[in-house]
Scaffold this motif. Structure first.
Motif, short mmCIF file in Angstrom:
data_model
loop_
_atom_site.label_atom_id
_atom_site.label_comp_id
_atom_site.label_asym_id
_atom_site.label_seq_id
_atom_site.Cartn_x
_atom_site.Cartn_y
_atom_site.Cartn_z
N LEU A 1 0.88 -1.37 -0.02
CA LEU A 1 0.06 0.06 0.34
C LEU A 1 1.32 1.43 -0.30
O LEU A 1 0.52 2.56 -1.22
CB LEU A 1 -0.45 0.02 1.46
CG LEU A 1 -2.24 -0.49 1.43
CD1 LEU A 1 -2.35 -1.11 2.58
CD2 LEU A 1 -2.85 -0.65 -0.36
N ALA B 1 2.09 1.60 -3.48
CA ALA B 1 1.15 2.04 -4.23
C ALA B 1 0.72 4.13 -3.90
O ALA B 1 0.47 4.42 -4.66
CB ALA B 1 -0.72 1.63 -3.73
N GLN C 1 -9.40 12.53 -1.83
CA GLN C 1 -9.78 11.53 -1.20
C GLN C 1 -9.88 10.22 -1.05
O GLN C 1 -9.58 10.03 0.32
CB GLN C 1 -12.10 11.57 -1.45
CG GLN C 1 -12.48 13.54 -0.80
CD GLN C 1 -13.99 13.40 -0.79
OE1 GLN C 1 -14.52 12.20 -1.88
NE2 GLN C 1 -14.79 14.13 -0.78
N PHE C 2 -9.88 9.76 -2.40
CA PHE C 2 -9.18 8.21 -2.11
C PHE C 2 -7.98 7.97 -1.72
O PHE C 2 -7.29 7.33 -1.39
CB PHE C 2 -9.21 7.44 -3.29
CG PHE C 2 -10.73 8.17 -4.31
CD1 PHE C 2 -11.76 7.93 -3.74
CD2 PHE C 2 -10.74 7.72 -6.34
CE1 PHE C 2 -13.08 7.84 -4.13
CE2 PHE C 2 -11.92 8.21 -6.46
CZ PHE C 2 -13.21 8.34 -5.49
N PHE D 1 -7.97 7.79 1.78
CA PHE D 1 -8.37 6.39 2.40
C PHE D 1 -7.22 5.63 2.22
O PHE D 1 -6.93 5.08 3.00
CB PHE D 1 -9.83 6.21 1.22
CG PHE D 1 -10.60 5.45 1.44
CD1 PHE D 1 -11.10 5.23 2.09
CD2 PHE D 1 -10.03 4.17 0.55
CE1 PHE D 1 -11.52 3.75 2.29
CE2 PHE D 1 -10.16 2.74 0.59
CZ PHE D 1 -11.20 2.21 1.40
N ILE D 2 -6.49 5.63 1.39
CA ILE D 2 -5.77 4.81 0.95
C ILE D 2 -4.74 4.95 2.39
O ILE D 2 -4.18 4.16 2.84
CB ILE D 2 -4.74 4.22 -0.43
CG1 ILE D 2 -5.89 4.80 -1.01
CG2 ILE D 2 -3.88 3.02 -0.65
CD1 ILE D 2 -5.34 4.30 -2.53
N LEU E 1 -6.02 3.39 4.97
CA LEU E 1 -5.64 1.97 5.14
C LEU E 1 -4.29 1.42 5.41
O LEU E 1 -4.14 1.06 6.32
CB LEU E 1 -6.37 1.37 3.96
CG LEU E 1 -6.44 0.11 3.56
CD1 LEU E 1 -7.25 -0.51 4.46
CD2 LEU E 1 -6.99 0.27 2.06
N PHE E 2 -3.17 2.32 4.79
CA PHE E 2 -2.23 1.76 5.24
C PHE E 2 -1.40 1.93 6.16
O PHE E 2 -1.16 1.16 7.45
CB PHE E 2 -1.08 3.11 4.37
CG PHE E 2 0.39 2.68 5.07
CD1 PHE E 2 1.14 2.37 4.32
CD2 PHE E 2 0.79 4.20 5.27
CE1 PHE E 2 2.67 1.84 4.70
CE2 PHE E 2 1.81 4.70 6.03
CZ PHE E 2 3.18 3.32 5.34
N GLY F 1 -0.05 -6.06 -7.26
CA GLY F 1 -0.66 -4.95 -7.01
C GLY F 1 -0.16 -3.49 -7.53
O GLY F 1 -0.40 -2.34 -7.22
N SER G 1 -1.16 -0.32 -9.56
CA SER G 1 -1.08 1.14 -9.06
C SER G 1 -0.08 1.77 -10.12
O SER G 1 -0.47 2.70 -10.87
CB SER G 1 0.75 1.41 -8.54
OG SER G 1 0.00 0.19 -6.79
N ALA H 1 -10.86 0.74 -3.34
CA ALA H 1 -9.27 1.90 -3.41
C ALA H 1 -9.00 1.69 -5.45
O ALA H 1 -8.88 2.66 -5.86
CB ALA H 1 -8.37 1.68 -2.39
N MET I 1 -12.23 2.62 -7.36
CA MET I 1 -12.24 3.94 -7.45
C MET I 1 -11.29 5.11 -8.11
O MET I 1 -12.33 6.15 -8.79
CB MET I 1 -12.81 4.65 -5.84
CG MET I 1 -13.44 4.19 -5.09
SD MET I 1 -13.85 4.67 -3.63
CE MET I 1 -12.01 4.89 -2.72
N ILE I 2 -10.64 4.76 -8.05
CA ILE I 2 -8.89 5.29 -9.21
C ILE I 2 -9.80 5.23 -10.36
O ILE I 2 -9.39 6.35 -11.08
CB ILE I 2 -8.07 5.00 -8.01
CG1 ILE I 2 -8.17 5.92 -7.10
CG2 ILE I 2 -7.20 5.50 -9.30
CD1 ILE I 2 -6.12 5.56 -6.84
#
Lengths: 297, 297, 297, 297, 297
Positions: free
Chosen positions: A52, A55, A206-207, A210-211, A214-215, B53, B57, B241, B244-245
């Motif tokens: 993450l 990313a 916002q995404f 959010f990530i 999450l991380f 993943g 990205s 995530a 959404m992106i």
């Protein structure tokens, strides 16, 4: 525009303080759950948060790129305004007759006023403030009638040049030639308004947030066996790095908000003021803009 | 254009709901297979989904970049339309004689109509709706005969300026000068049509979805020893995530679809309407566009 | 141009079938060696193929970017051709006298022919086919003498405008103004020829394939303990993802090859045909291009 | 320009042979140290070289991007030269009188000579070779006096057009119009000289090589337990992949070095030669450039 | 501009010596703490610094990109100055009468002086030094009165051309045409000033340094079991690689600082000097700039 040094830590931390607080709470909560009982928290392979994090770097890099481009485009627009303002004066001196010194001065002053006014208007300040000494009484009234003040000044300059043409002081070729300079200025104004009025796709931000959360959560769970006095600062500094870069991009993407990271439109307008007055042969020119502690506006 | 706040969660989730459903089914299926028998599922090293993943990205970042560029280019085109519309009016006032006020008004109104009509035409709406008060009866009939309505209005403006020239109200230099502005408007129209009519390489999107599902499946198998009450939400949020992106990029890449993420062409046309009317010296101007709950069109 | 839907799986798989076959052979070979004796195959840490996979994503991303840029530039060039073709007609109507309707029609038809012919010429088809109804007998013979057919038509249009000037139907300013439009068309033609004639650095592609095979081999060795019924499909789908994206980039980078992924130059030329005929006031216009099953050319 | 096929392996390997030799030596040295005694080599977690490899991919990607951009910009500049050369001839035919065929031919030939000469000059070859049949004796002497040969030819063309003006064969508008084409050609020449004379930041390349060697050394230590007959080829192919891409970028970034990867300026100049002669109505045109085995210059 | 070879190691190391010192201290401190007691240092999974290293590569890549773009833009601006300076002279020769040789020489010399002066002014050196032989006494006094010396010279050239017009030596079309070249030069000057006066977002650099140190500290803790004679050099070389690239970007982003990595404005100005004098037919031209040991200014 932020200067190269003396940026206070406080300035940087202030902008991310709420995000850091949330990160702190998440870490403490994980710690509490771990202490109470391992049962509540699953095993989380470290690969998950690490992936993450990678990313996030990639997505941040995209954001940084686009924000920087907006800021740099805004700076280029104001660079074009500098160039066209100076060119306009040299062109008038080059193409108008000897007796038109007064007209040249009037248009040149209006152009200076336009620069100050456009800068203030972009920043959401009163665009008619502080330009009283550059415009005639009549001009000020005319400008006052318009919603878009800089556009009104541009129109006044176009009409003043037109009047010259009607008095046959200039010919149609000169008229067309000068009009092209006015069109470029009108374009620059429109470009700055476009950057100012267009919101960077807000869902993306916002995404990203959010990530990042999450991380933080997954990393916090992954490191549940690490001592808290070490883990919590680690989480905070890594999250801090991400949030700082995100915030820095966020500030760059809107370069006319009266913030330290703005394009320094006032300072640029003062430079134009000085340059134009010197081209007009005036002795008295304003002083160059002085930076505040760590930025210049 | 999405505003900076108040974007409802529902708006975001709606667009990815089918994808999330599939992810949920995949997770449940893996769980079921794991419960029944480990024999059906091989060992999957976590490195495989983690590497996928990272690849996602990187590929998403490319997609985001190009989609953003399309959207920003569309916005720039409409910025140029604002600039050239305003310039056209100032130029007419600057180059036409005193008696041509009526002609200027007619061309300016047609230009406003062109902006509204082009916006509606790009969005697939009826391009002749809501511009009746800006065009004469005759104009409306002529425009009605054309498939490409905005192009027809552009031609009418060119012919109106030509008529001026034939009545010797303007000379050939002025004619050429104004024609350049019309050419720029014609270019902007063509650019917007190009962005609207060109499909972003659609295989790329399909490959991206394919890899995201591959990621979900492999990750789901990798994590088969993690408790399902934890694993399934984790899979869902990570997949969320990504989707959404991807969706956000997908919306940006087609900025004239009558969607909340559109370039706000109606609002821009209203701004042009206001600016032009003020340049004409009119007192009554339309009201600026009011945003809906979380976007402005 | 590929449409947004209905792209048959077969179309996608056909282009990568040889690569997939090789991947299959590599997997089977590894399996065979593993079965026979572990001695022949060393331990390969999974980190090696995983890192290679990340590297491939990054290098693919570069390739995708540049290929997309070529394709988009090609599309922009044809967008400019649309704009300049329409502008040319409006300009002639605006600047030529009332009696020149026939000349306007002749030049406009030659311009339509130029669009069709340029499109066919870029695709390596006979550039003089299907434009007989748009050119006079004489024109066709003149064009036939040239190697570069579209360039010949451009010259004919320039000479036709010159003739007008020599008959004093237009003045030198109008001549210069129209010539600028012809120069832009000449530029667009040259740009399309440049994209078509310049080979994307071909070694890069070979190195990319080389690394993808290296990835497949090392991954295959790394996963030697995984069951073959699971490993082989996994290798195939991951390799498939890479090859599909590479192929998709490869197709985009040459947008005039008479392939489904081409820029749809025929459809664009038909649009120009329709637009120009409507500007000329003709009632009968050709029908818009109809897409094939999943693409439009 | 490298063609799409037939690139000999030898061509590719030659350019990286020294780097591969060093990699081989490093591998053998590590093997020797391992055999002698494990004590001399520490444990090196595989994560270190893997992370370095990812970093190298990212940095290579930047380099590849910028090098490709330089190469593509160089190609665009020569594309513009094609366009402006053709436009120049069409413009002369369009604006000069009937009796000026000879002047047109003279300027057109000089323009062809300029293209050949600029290409040779950029490649560091004698810029006056092989253009004797295109220039008069007098011209050749004048050009011989200049350090910058193509600039001298441009000046001669400008003066020839000026002479026409002084003989009143063309008016000032035509003169200005043609001069703009000459200015564009002068710009293209300057752009090609800029790309040719500006060294890509050379420290960047050194740092990249430094990191690649660091990668090779650390990977070699990490894999000390892998059999040498397997490890050494693996190190070689991975290093090969990196060095090949780096070399390929290195060649692209200087596109006028008389190398197979050059922009094919000679072939382009021949195309211009053919096009111009056909526009002049000549029957005899040179043959199109024939590619060598795997490239065209 | 750094040359392609002979860059002394000392030059490279000097710029990063303080950063390396800090890295050394961090390594020694970790070693000391490890020796004293393991209790003070937690277990740090290697994934954490490895992921940070990847993030640094991505963020560095962004920085490198933007810095390179600034440097390349600066180089392009000076390329445009070369082109427009040469065009200006050719245009004067093409459009002025036979008797204006002296005026042409005066304007051409002033243009040369402008180039030298602009270069020195951008570098913060005295912009009036070393141009005494190119300007008349009178000119020097006039320039001395201005704060912006190159702008003053541009104004003088504009006024000199204007004088020609007033003496009816040139017509208004020629005047307009030449003025466009002056406007382009004014634009180039403004662009160079913009790049020079705009600080690259400085917080970004600080955050990058912050993350690099975070990387060093975490990596140092992760490798606490590795022998110090091996670990410390490893840390130093990896950190060295990052800092060197960061420093190299930092130098590129400000290309007018009188540093070896500058755009070589003095050498470019000398080239312009040589070219212009040859266009004027002068026999004596200055010698081309000679590079210093490893760079050219």
């Amino acid at each position: 525009m932020l200067l190269d040094k003396n940026i206070p830590i406080r300035y940087i931390l202030t902008s991310v303080k709420y995000d850091l607080l949330i990160v702190l709470l998440v870490s403490l909560l994980t710690y509490y759950l771990t202490e109470k009982s391992h049962r509540y928290l699953p095993e989380m392979p470290l690969s998950i948060p690490v992936f993450l994090g990678t990313a996030i770097s990639i997505l941040l890099s995209f954001k940084m790129n686009q924000s920087y481009d907006r800021w740099w485009e805004a700076r280029k627009v104001w660079g074009a305004i500098v160039n066209d303002s100076r060119s306009l004066v040299i062109q008038m001196q080059s193409f108008f007759g000897q007796d038109e010194r007064e007209v040249i001065r009037r248009i040149a002053y209006r152009q200076i006023a336009w620069c100050y006014s456009l800068g203030r208007s972009l920043r959401g300040l009163n665009p008619q403030e502080g330009i009283g000494h550059l415009l005639s009484e009549e001009d000020q009234q005319e400008v006052g009638r318009h919603l878009n003040k800089p556009l009104a000044m541009l129109q006044l300059n176009a009409l003043e040049i037109r009047a010259l043409r009607q008095r046959d002081e200039i010919d149609v070729f000169t008229h067309v030639h000068l009009d092209k300079t006015l069109v470029r200025l009108c374009d620059s104004m429109g470009k700055a308004e476009r950057i100012n009025g267009t919101i960077f796709p807000s869902t993306y931000r916002q995404f990203l947030h959010f990530i990042i959360y999450l991380f933080v959560v997954t990393l916090s769970i992954s490191l549940q066996d690490v001592e808290p006095y070490f883990k919590i600062p680690l989480l905070l500094v890594i999250a801090l790095a991400f949030f700082m870069i995100e915030k820095s991009a966020y500030h760059l993407q809107d370069p006319f908000r009266n913030r330290p990271s703005d394009v320094s439109v006032t300072a640029i307008a003062i430079t134009i003021d000085i340059n134009i007055r010197q081209l007009l042969g005036e002795q008295k020119v304003p002083e160059a803009a002085q930076p505040s502690a760590f930025y210049i506006l």
